[in-house]
Enzyme design. Structure first.
Site, PDB file in Angstrom:
ATOM      1  N   ILE A 142       0.843  -1.203   0.000  1.00  7.37           N
ATOM      2  CA  ILE A 142       0.000   0.000   0.000  1.00  7.37           C
ATOM      3  C   ILE A 142       0.876   1.250   0.000  1.00  7.37           C
ATOM      4  O   ILE A 142       0.591   2.237  -0.694  1.00  7.37           O
ATOM      5  CB  ILE A 142      -0.983  -0.021   1.195  1.00  7.37           C
ATOM      6  CG1 ILE A 142      -1.794  -1.331   1.149  1.00  7.37           C
ATOM      7  CG2 ILE A 142      -1.912   1.191   1.152  1.00  7.37           C
ATOM      8  CD1 ILE A 142      -2.708  -1.551   2.329  1.00  7.37           C
ATOM      9  N   TYR A 173      -3.715  -8.723  15.550  1.00  6.21           N
ATOM     10  CA  TYR A 173      -3.482  -7.694  14.531  1.00  6.21           C
ATOM     11  C   TYR A 173      -4.453  -6.530  14.749  1.00  6.21           C
ATOM     12  O   TYR A 173      -4.048  -5.374  14.894  1.00  6.21           O
ATOM     13  CB  TYR A 173      -3.642  -8.313  13.130  1.00  6.21           C
ATOM     14  CG  TYR A 173      -3.761  -7.293  12.033  1.00  6.21           C
ATOM     15  CD1 TYR A 173      -2.779  -6.313  11.860  1.00  6.21           C
ATOM     16  CD2 TYR A 173      -4.853  -7.295  11.153  1.00  6.21           C
ATOM     17  CE1 TYR A 173      -2.895  -5.357  10.851  1.00  6.21           C
ATOM     18  CE2 TYR A 173      -4.966  -6.355  10.152  1.00  6.21           C
ATOM     19  CZ  TYR A 173      -3.989  -5.396  10.004  1.00  6.21           C
ATOM     20  OH  TYR A 173      -4.115  -4.447   9.014  1.00  6.21           O
ATOM     21  N   ASN A 177       3.126  -4.966  10.636  1.00  3.57           N
ATOM     22  CA  ASN A 177       2.745  -6.312  10.205  1.00  3.57           C
ATOM     23  C   ASN A 177       1.224  -6.354  10.104  1.00  3.57           C
ATOM     24  O   ASN A 177       0.531  -5.711  10.890  1.00  3.57           O
ATOM     25  CB  ASN A 177       3.239  -7.356  11.209  1.00  3.57           C
ATOM     26  CG  ASN A 177       4.749  -7.427  11.252  1.00  3.57           C
ATOM     27  OD1 ASN A 177       5.392  -6.972  12.198  1.00  3.57           O
ATOM     28  ND2 ASN A 177       5.336  -7.963  10.208  1.00  3.57           N
ATOM     29  N   ILE A 209      11.602   1.910  12.131  1.00  7.10           N
ATOM     30  CA  ILE A 209      10.943   2.971  12.913  1.00  7.10           C
ATOM     31  C   ILE A 209      11.126   2.784  14.425  1.00  7.10           C
ATOM     32  O   ILE A 209      10.885   3.713  15.184  1.00  7.10           O
ATOM     33  CB  ILE A 209       9.434   3.115  12.592  1.00  7.10           C
ATOM     34  CG1 ILE A 209       8.682   1.796  12.827  1.00  7.10           C
ATOM     35  CG2 ILE A 209       9.211   3.648  11.179  1.00  7.10           C
ATOM     36  CD1 ILE A 209       7.171   1.974  12.895  1.00  7.10           C
TER      37      ILE A 209
END
Ligand code: UDP
Length: 328
Positions: free
Chosen positions: A11, A140, A75, A51
């Protein structure tokens, strides 16, 4: 100047392409854990690093005049998160914490970030609106929800404005066929279905046929990658203009079952695509369909790819162009 964290990922790379098309200056941070060097835009400046590395981020923010961040570095697999939850807390939640602290130190006050339909869990209403209950059924979704809450409190205390984009099922590729989806291992439905006509697998597995849906298979709302990339740019523009934090669902508002997606792929590719029923995949809700009315109204978002056939065609073009993905 916009910092794109995770700009070499699926993305992220498509968003970088759209940003540069519109004349934005772009800096990419990526650790290439899942991103690809082949997905980098030649006009973007790359910082190769993680990061979670405070000193590295200080260098990136110190050397560039960054006005907004778009944050994709995370992730994002439901099944993987069930097996390795702590990896998700580390990379997604802790990574975002380090990033937010760096933004705060360097006075950067705008961030657009990837959230997910997985924050809702089993939905109470269809279509899902942003104010619906959030009760993730997997780590997630849980880490993404925790990230959203961290942004909310960072806004209250430090005036860092955020737009959280809750994606439904993203698919398709850039119109050039030069960049597209390439995960290793691949776990997403559309690229896995297309591996059958590409000769890479003999059949597609359907994960569960006994869900409470019309044909017993899971229903998802598929959105094209370019439409999704556009929404990020609209979100940055909105933060620049209105300086108000917000949360938006992004989907097409129509649900397709796994079986319907296989059938649509058969018609796009002209291949019989054999399918076999297998076990449910843990953590999967039965049905996720977005209401994106808020994004349409407040961001002026207008998705162009509203048919799943067109979304599959776009993915098919990329996979035929680069059957081995970026490694080729
Ligand atoms: N799915 C499937 N077979 C596969 C891969 C996925 O039946 O080989 C199903 C999966 O259980 C889910 C839907 O397809 O219901 C979409 O899964 P995907 O991993 O693409 O996206 P997610 O919904 O997890 O974000």
């Amino acid at each position: 100047m916009i910092l794109v964290c995770g700009g070499a990922g699926y993305i992220g790379s498509h968003t970088v392409y759209e940003l540069i098309d519109r004349g934005e200056e772009v800096i990419i941070v990526d650790n290439f854990q899942t991103g690809h060097r082949g997905a980098l835009h030649p006009k973007a400046k790359l910082y190769d690093g993680d990061i979670r590395d405070k000193d590295f981020l200080d260098k990136v923010f110190g050397e560039n005049n960054i006005d907004a961040v778009i944050h994709f570095a995370a992730n994002s697999l439901v099944g993987d998160s069930m097996e390795s939850p702590l990896k998700y807390y580390d990379n997604n939640l802790y990574g975002t914490l380090v990033l937010l602290k760096a933004m705060n130190r360097h006075g950067v006050k705008k961030i657009v970030f990837s959230s997910t339909a997985a924050v809702y869990g089993e939905p109470e209403n269809i279509p899902i609106v942003e104010t619906d209950k959030t009760e993730p059924t997997n780590p997630y979704g849980e880490t993404k929800l925790a990230m959203e809450k961290m942004f909310k409190w960072a806004d209250t205390a430090h005036d860092i404005k955020y737009i959280s984009l809750r994606y439904f099922n993203v698919a398709g590729a850039h119109e050039s066929g030069e960049i597209g989806e390439d995960h290793n291992p691949e776990t997403h439905l559309i690229p896995l279905i297309l591996q059958v006509p590409l000769g890479k697998r003999d059949f597609i597995s359907i994960f569960g046929e006994n869900y409470d849906t019309t044909d017993g298979t899971c229903i998802r709302d598929y959105i094209h990658i370019t439409d999704l990339a556009d929404a990020h740019i609209l979100a940055v523009e909105k933060l620049r203009k209105d300086k108000i934090s917000s949360i938006y669902n992004l989907g097409n508002g129509e649900g397709f079952s796994v079986k319907e997606m296989i059938e649509a792929s058969r018609s796009v590719t002209g291949h019989p695509i054999p399918a076999r029923i297998s076990e449910r995949r843990p953590g999967d809700p039965a049905k996720l369909i977005a209401s994106s009315e808020r994004a349409k109204k407040e961001l002026g978002w207008k998705p162009k790819f509203t048919s799943v056939e067109d979304i599959i065609k776009s993915a098919w073009k990329w996979h035929q162009n680069k059957p081995k993905g970026f490694e080729a």
